[in-house]
Design a protein around this motif. Structure first.
Motif, PDB file in Angstrom:
ATOM      1  N   ASN A 103       1.068  -0.624  14.794  1.00  0.00           N
ATOM      2  CA  ASN A 103       1.738   0.787  13.760  1.00  0.00           C
ATOM      3  C   ASN A 103       1.587  -0.826  12.170  1.00  0.00           C
ATOM      4  O   ASN A 103       2.673  -0.690  11.125  1.00  0.00           O
ATOM      5  N   ARG A 104       1.181  -1.521  12.528  1.00  0.00           N
ATOM      6  CA  ARG A 104       1.293  -2.809  11.856  1.00  0.00           C
ATOM      7  C   ARG A 104      -0.025  -3.559  10.519  1.00  0.00           C
ATOM      8  O   ARG A 104      -1.006  -2.725  11.674  1.00  0.00           O
ATOM      9  N   GLY A 105       0.006  -4.078   9.643  1.00  0.00           N
ATOM     10  CA  GLY A 105      -1.574  -4.660   9.422  1.00  0.00           C
ATOM     11  C   GLY A 105      -1.702  -5.096   9.881  1.00  0.00           C
ATOM     12  O   GLY A 105      -1.110  -6.428  11.037  1.00  0.00           O
TER      13      GLY A 105
ATOM     14  N   PHE B 293      -4.028  -8.338   4.477  1.00  0.00           N
ATOM     15  CA  PHE B 293      -3.310  -7.045   4.489  1.00  0.00           C
ATOM     16  C   PHE B 293      -2.415  -6.273   4.215  1.00  0.00           C
ATOM     17  O   PHE B 293      -1.263  -7.109   5.062  1.00  0.00           O
ATOM     18  N   GLY B 294      -3.072  -5.426   3.842  1.00  0.00           N
ATOM     19  CA  GLY B 294      -1.032  -4.061   3.340  1.00  0.00           C
ATOM     20  C   GLY B 294      -0.957  -3.300   5.081  1.00  0.00           C
ATOM     21  O   GLY B 294      -1.615  -3.652   6.043  1.00  0.00           O
ATOM     22  N   GLU B 295      -0.086  -3.092   4.843  1.00  0.00           N
ATOM     23  CA  GLU B 295       0.515  -2.113   6.205  1.00  0.00           C
ATOM     24  C   GLU B 295      -0.633  -1.075   6.385  1.00  0.00           C
ATOM     25  O   GLU B 295      -0.497  -0.384   7.514  1.00  0.00           O
ATOM     26  N   GLY B 296      -1.029  -0.937   5.097  1.00  0.00           N
ATOM     27  CA  GLY B 296      -2.217   0.518   5.727  1.00  0.00           C
ATOM     28  C   GLY B 296      -1.251   2.049   5.001  1.00  0.00           C
ATOM     29  O   GLY B 296      -0.041   2.329   5.014  1.00  0.00           O
TER      30      GLY B 296
ATOM     31  N   PHE C 130      -6.792  -0.095   5.161  1.00  0.00           N
ATOM     32  CA  PHE C 130      -6.303  -1.118   4.966  1.00  0.00           C
ATOM     33  C   PHE C 130      -6.984  -1.302   3.318  1.00  0.00           C
ATOM     34  O   PHE C 130      -8.211  -1.413   3.306  1.00  0.00           O
TER      35      PHE C 130
ATOM     36  N   GLN D 288       0.859  -0.783  -0.114  1.00  0.00           N
ATOM     37  CA  GLN D 288      -0.160   0.014   0.052  1.00  0.00           C
ATOM     38  C   GLN D 288       1.215   1.014   0.410  1.00  0.00           C
ATOM     39  O   GLN D 288       1.817   1.480   0.746  1.00  0.00           O
TER      40      GLN D 288
ATOM     41  N   ARG E 166      -1.805   5.691   6.446  1.00  0.00           N
ATOM     42  CA  ARG E 166      -3.006   6.595   8.001  1.00  0.00           C
ATOM     43  C   ARG E 166      -2.512   7.933   6.719  1.00  0.00           C
ATOM     44  O   ARG E 166      -1.960   8.609   6.573  1.00  0.00           O
TER      45      ARG E 166
ATOM     46  N   LEU F 152      -6.967   4.961   9.378  1.00  0.00           N
ATOM     47  CA  LEU F 152      -6.381   4.319   9.136  1.00  0.00           C
ATOM     48  C   LEU F 152      -6.894   3.264   7.365  1.00  0.00           C
ATOM     49  O   LEU F 152      -8.258   2.333   7.861  1.00  0.00           O
TER      50      LEU F 152
ATOM     51  N   GLN G 276      -3.417  -7.286  14.956  1.00  0.00           N
ATOM     52  CA  GLN G 276      -2.900  -6.259  14.419  1.00  0.00           C
ATOM     53  C   GLN G 276      -1.438  -5.847  15.727  1.00  0.00           C
ATOM     54  O   GLN G 276      -1.765  -5.501  16.583  1.00  0.00           O
TER      55      GLN G 276
END
Lengths: 113, 113
Positions: free
Chosen positions: B41-43, A104-107, A90, A6, A109, A88, B38
């Motif tokens: 700060n991670r997915g 999932f991706g890391e998102g 995702f 992401q 923000r 956030l 989770q």
């Protein structure tokens, strides 16, 4: 590493602006999902695409739109941003089967000032 | 409509003690149930899932979950907690034929050294 990418990781913008968030799914995954995670509402499903076609919509505002391109990457467009859109975001991908787990991706923000 | 409840916002447990994170669900038909974790700060990372078969499901990092149809529950368990297990845990459900996972509000697990 889930294999879902992401960009951008962080984004700060002003109210009224428009942003685009990008997602590249895992290699071979045809499904892409977008979720919004905010402090007061948990993880909310926004929209699901499968092989370029929209398959399901959740709590997605009319100011938000998404698409999935032929190369299977997806973009989430957020317009007329409001303070409450800070969250956030995702992206997740999965194989075709309905019983498969999401990766999932890391998102991204997003902060709206 | 599908729904998931995680009745505890916060669970504290001493290192080495067993831990349980609770989840109950409501769906039409037989559910597909998932647990995700989770870290800051991670997915979200997939831990385990129940689709069918044995009610006790084993997953990553020594976690397991027990599906109880009569109580509509899918509690996450681990025999001996580690400090590194401290994170936010999400239960999720998918109805047969549905296109997305519906997530609970999350439970923050803190393992005290």
């Amino acid at each position: 590493d889930s294999g879902v990418t992401q960009t951008p990781k962080h984004l700060i913008t002003a109210t009224g602006q428009r942003v685009t968030l990008r997602c590249s799914p895992r290699s071979g995954d045809l499904s892409v999902y977008w979720y919004q995670q905010s402090l007061d509402q948990g993880l909310q499903f926004l929209i699901h695409y499968y092989n370029g076609e929209e398959r399901a919509k959740g709590n997605i505002l009319e100011r938000f739109s998404a698409q999935q391109f032929p190369d299977l990457h997806s973009e989430l467009n957020l317009s007329s941003l409001e303070l409450g859109d800070s969250a956030l975001y995702f992206c997740a991908s999965s194989v075709r089967t309905a019983i498969g787990e999401l990766f999932f991706g890391e998102g991204s923000r997003l902060t709206v000032l | 409509a599908q729904s998931v409840a995680q009745p505890e916002d916060q669970v504290n447990v001493a290192e080495g003690n067993p831990l349980t994170v609770k989840c109950t669900y409501s769906v039409s038909g037989n559910p597909y149930l998932f647990w995700y974790v989770q870290y800051p700060n991670r997915g979200l990372q997939f831990l385990l899932k129940y689709i069918t078969g044995d009610n006790l499901v084993k997953g990553s990092y020594g976690f397991e979950a027990e599906f109880n149809k009569s109580q509509t529950s899918f509690h996450l368990k681990k025999p001996s907690a580690l400090v590194s297990d401290s994170a936010l845990y999400f239960c999720a459900v998918r109805e047969p034929g549905a296109n997305n996972l519906f997530f609970g509000t999350g439970t923050r697990l803190t393992v005290i050294p």
